[in-house]
Design a protein around this motif. Structure first.
Motif, short mmCIF file in Angstrom:
data_model
loop_
_atom_site.label_atom_id
_atom_site.label_comp_id
_atom_site.label_asym_id
_atom_site.label_seq_id
_atom_site.Cartn_x
_atom_site.Cartn_y
_atom_site.Cartn_z
N PHE A 1 45.23 46.36 44.62
CA PHE A 1 44.51 46.56 45.76
C PHE A 1 44.83 45.73 46.85
N GLY B 1 39.82 39.07 35.59
CA GLY B 1 39.91 40.54 36.00
C GLY B 1 40.85 41.23 35.28
N GLY C 1 39.23 40.87 45.60
CA GLY C 1 40.06 41.49 44.60
C GLY C 1 39.12 42.32 43.52
N ARG C 2 39.67 42.24 42.78
CA ARG C 2 38.95 43.04 41.66
C ARG C 2 38.77 42.77 40.37
N PHE C 3 37.44 42.40 40.35
CA PHE C 3 37.14 41.51 38.93
C PHE C 3 36.01 41.42 38.32
N ASP C 4 36.24 41.60 36.94
CA ASP C 4 34.85 41.27 36.47
C ASP C 4 33.46 40.78 35.38
N SER D 1 29.84 42.15 47.55
CA SER D 1 30.92 42.89 47.71
C SER D 1 31.13 43.24 49.62
N ASN E 1 33.09 46.47 35.83
CA ASN E 1 34.20 46.50 35.72
C ASN E 1 35.09 46.78 36.61
N GLU E 2 35.48 45.75 36.87
CA GLU E 2 36.85 46.20 38.57
C GLU E 2 35.92 45.92 39.73
N VAL E 3 34.72 45.34 39.78
CA VAL E 3 33.87 45.56 41.15
C VAL E 3 34.86 44.71 41.92
N ILE E 4 34.42 45.30 43.24
CA ILE E 4 35.25 44.58 44.55
C ILE E 4 34.30 43.61 45.45
N GLN F 1 34.18 40.79 47.89
CA GLN F 1 35.01 40.35 48.88
C GLN F 1 34.69 38.96 49.97
#
Length: 237
Positions: A17, A162, A183-186, A205, A226-229, A231
Motif C-alpha cells: 500500500f 495491521g 497505512g492499512r490498519f485494524d 481516512s 478490517n484493514e481500513v485506510i 491517513q
C-alpha cells in the motif's frame, strides 16, 4: 523497508500500500512539524513531532529513538530545520534542511539506504525548526523562543496494528492538530500517555482529519475495521 515511526508528508509504503501526500504549510498556533530520521539500521527510520521555534533535545521521551541517526528530513513547508550534536544546541550537525532540500546528511559513512548499518549512525543531541532562515537564535537553549517565552507540545505514543502482525508506533501531539500517518490498519491504542491527562485519539481516512474511522481510542485497544485506510490522526486531552 523497516519503518518504526512515520513522519508526515512523506510517500509511505506499508506492504503493497502506498499513499503520497502533498506538502502542506504549517498553520497551528502551537506549531509542530514532523521530522523523519534514518537510523542507519538498513533503511529503517523513525518519525517524531517537534515544536517550532524552540530547541528540542533528544533527552525527551518523545525523541528518545532519534538520539542517533545518519540523516533527517522534514516534509512540512515553511520551516528551516537544523540538527545539533549537543543537547544545548551549540554544535550544528549537518546542513539546514527544508521540505525542498531533501535529507540533511550527518555522516559520510551512510546514505540511509538498505546497505547501511546501525554503527554508522552518529549521536544527535537536539533538533530545531524555525520559520525564518535567520531565526535560529531561538534554538540557543532548551525551551527558549524568539520572544523569550517558552512553549512545549505534549505528545502521546500511539500504536496501530495491521495484517500479518504489523505494528507501527508514532508520537502524536496532544493539541488536536492533524498528524498525517498512513497505512492499512485494524486497531489502535495509546500505549504511553506521557503525562497527558485522559488523552484520546481518533483515526481518519483523509489527510485533513475530517472523516473519522471508528470510535476515539485511548489506552484500551479499539477496533478500526478490517484493514481500513488511515491517513491521519488527531489526539487531545
Amino acid at each position: 523497508m523497516k519503518s518504526v515511526l512515520i513522519a508526515a508528508g512523506a510517500s509511505i509504503a506499508l506492504s503493497s500500500f502506498s499513499v503520497a501526500f502533498p506538502t502542506q504549510l504549517i498553520s497551528r498556533v502551537a506549531q509542530t512539524v514532523n521530522i523523519q530520521a534514518k537510523t542507519g539500521d538498513g533503511d529503517a527510520s523513525v518519525g517524531f513531532a517537534i515544536t517550532v521555534g524552540i530547541l528540542n533535545p533528544t533527552t525527551s521521551a518523545a525523541l528518545a529513538q532519534a538520539k542517533e541517526a545518519v540523516n533527517a528530513e522534514v516534509n512540512d513547508a515553511g520551516v528551516f530545520c537544523q540538527a545539533f550534536s549537543d543537547n544545548a544546541g551549540t554544535e550544528k550537525l549537518g546542513p539546514v534542511f527544508t521540505s525542498t532540500t531533501g535529507p540533511a546528511s550527518f555522516t559520510n559513512s551512510s546514505s540511509g539506504d538498505v546497505g547501511s548499518s546501525a554503527d554508522q549512525a552518529v549521536p544527535v543531541g537536539a533538533y530545531c525548526c524555525v520559520t525564518s532562515a535567520n531565526g535560529f537564535g531561538a534554538c540557543s537553549g532548551t525551551g527558549s523562543s524568539g520572544t523569550g517565552g517558552s512553549t512545549s507540545t505534549q505528545t502521546v505514543r500511539v500504536e496501530v496494528f495491521g495484517a500479518d502482525e504489523l505494528a507501527e508506533q508514532t508520537e502524536v501531539p496532544v493539541d488536536n492538530s492533524v498528524f498525517r500517518f498512513a497505512g492499512r490498519f485494524d486497531s489502535a491504542q495509546i500505549i504511553d500517555v506521557e503525562g497527558s491527562k485522559n488523552p484520546t485519539c481518533t483515526a481518519f481516512s483523509d489527510v485533513h482529519g475530517t472523516k473519522a474511522i471508528g470510535k476515539p481510542f485511548s489506552t484500551g485497544l479499539v477496533t478500526l475495521g478490517n484493514e481500513v485506510i488511515v491517513q491521519s490522526l488527531r489526539c487531545s486531552a
